[in-house]
Design an enzyme around this catalytic site. Structure first.
Site, short mmCIF file in Angstrom:
data_model
loop_
_atom_site.label_atom_id
_atom_site.label_comp_id
_atom_site.label_asym_id
_atom_site.label_seq_id
_atom_site.Cartn_x
_atom_site.Cartn_y
_atom_site.Cartn_z
CB SER A 120 -1.22 -0.14 1.22
OG SER A 120 -2.02 -0.90 1.05
CE LYS A 175 -4.65 1.83 -0.76
NZ LYS A 175 -3.72 0.58 -0.55
CB SER A 197 -4.30 1.85 3.48
OG SER A 197 -3.45 1.54 2.50
#
Length: 431
Positions: free
Chosen positions: A106, A109, A173
């Site tokens: 993640s 992101k 997230s």
């Protein structure tokens, strides 16, 4: 019979003065007058002639650099068992334990947000355009759940601002909102991937590869060093820096969402992002700010592939603490450093010294530049300004004056009279 008087042999016949003697006398007087005139002219010339400038000589290099010691940071990363990197906000240097790219989960992101904000800019204090959640968006949520990804509720009809979309992407997230945001801004995930690739190339993130906006794919990869650089880019963006610093926020229609960063809220921690996956382990890209002798310094660490949340938190704390400990006040120029010298007209040597000192807080990878320059020196009291040392550091630029270390007095007339070569500049006083 008396003797006749004899003529004086020194007197010419007839008693007239000796013409040749008179001539010699006139020549003598004329020569004396000429000598006197020449002497007067010489005396006037040496007495009134402007003295030549005194040329100074630098005793130190005109250009110097002072670099911070990097050994401590190199030791921090070289001793790490798992991928680790560290650097400083706005810094160009990064120290890393391993150069092999791994799955970034993640942490992707941050790329999604940076590339999206480049296409659709948003300023701090702005909410941006509004996105309306559809029934189809809930299908995206279900698909992500099937992949064991983190999601947030997506009720049809919910209106979210761009700012709120980014908060959902970066704080808890939420993978479904990363997909929705990328498709909203770029039209499709494929178009996003193309934009991300072009962005990474422009930013010099050579190891970064992003094929989708969530990090669920193991093909999203980067080195720990490039992730530190990514963290710096994220913190340099005002909107992202503001969002990742939030511990929680309430989004109407969804409720309170919390930041997944396990060390956010600890002293000085300002972000940045977690990343977790079965194929990559537990990642944390984190940043902490400390004030060192008046200068704010921000260290950024990337700890990757840890075994759990506590391990990535503990390792991040240790790396950030060690990095900030390397920031220290460094002396760049000592007070009264002899910068140069000058030889006065009478042959005496006069030191040219720094009228003060200079120091700055430096972190590894930073360099301070010193430029020294002195000009012509003339008569004056001790402490007369003859130049400067310009000191440029990451915190700014300052100048330290260079002054004479002793008085310089113009020589007397009689000294001038006896040293014409120096007076007229034909000879060097120091020769």
């Amino acid at each position: 019979m008396s003797a006749l008087p004899q003529p004086d042999p020194r007197t010419p016949r007839g008693g007239a003065p000796d013409a040749s003697r008179r001539g010699r006398r006139r020549r003598t007087v004329a020569a004396g007058a000429l000598a006197a005139a020449l002497t007067g002219a010489y005396a006037g010339a040496v007495g009134l002639a402007p003295l030549p400038d005194i040329a100074p000589v630098l005793e130190i290099d005109a250009e110097q650099e002072v670099a911070a010691d990097e050994r401590a940071l190199a030791a921090i990363t070289s001793e790490a068992a798992d991928p680790t990197a560290v650097g400083f906000l706005h810094g160009e240097s990064v120290w890393a334990s391993d150069g092999a790219p791994i799955g970034i989960a993640s942490l992707t992101k941050l790329v999604t947000a940076l590339v999206g904000l480049e296409r659709r800019p948003l300023q701090t204090g702005e909410s941006g355009p509004t996105y309306t959640v559809t029934a189809a968006d809930d299908a995206v949520r279900e698909r992500v759940l099937a992949e064991n990804g983190v999601v947030a509720d997506a009720p049809a009809g919910l209106e979210l601002t761009e700012r709120q979309m980014l908060e959902l992407v970066l704080m808890p997230s939420a993978n479904n909102y990363a997909i929705l945001y990328a498709e909203w801004v770029f039209g499709s995930e494929a178009a996003f991937a193309d934009a991300a690739s072009a962005w990474a190339e422009r930013e010099g993130l050579e190891s970064l590869r992003v094929i989708e906006p969530t990090g669920l794919s193991p093909e999203n990869t980067a080195t720990a060093a490039d992730l530190v650089r990514l963290g710096s880019l994220a913190l340099e963006h005002p909107v992202i820096a503001e969002i990742v610093h939030q511990s929680w926020v309430d989004i109407p229609g969804i409720g309170p969402i919390e930041n997944s960063n396990p060390i956010l809220g600890e002293e000085g921690v300002i972000g940045v992002k977690t990343g977790t996956s079965t194929f990559a382990g537990f990642h944390l890209l984190a940043a902490r700010t400390a004030v060192v002798d008046g200068r704010p310094v921000t260290a950024i660490s990337a700890v990757l592939g840890r075994t759990g949340d506590e391990a990535r938190a503990a390792d991040s704390r240790a790396v950030l603490d060690a990095a900030l400990a390397t920031a220290r006040m460094t002396e760049l120029l000592a007070p009264e450093t002899v910068v140069g010298s000058a030889v006065a007209w009478d042959g005496s040597e006069v030191p040219l010294i720094a009228d003060g000192g200079a120091a700055a807080v430096l972190v590894p990878g930073e360099v301070a530049h010193l430029s020294s320059a002195v000009g012509a020196v003339s008569a004056g009291d001790a402490g007369s300004v003859v130049g400067a040392v310009t000191v440029a550091t990451p915190s700014g630029t300052e100048q330290v004056r260079v002054v004479t270390g002793a008085a310089i007095t113009e020589p007397s007339f009689w000294w001038r009279f006896g040293h014409p070569a120096i007076v007229f500049g034909w000879a060097d006083p120091g020769a």
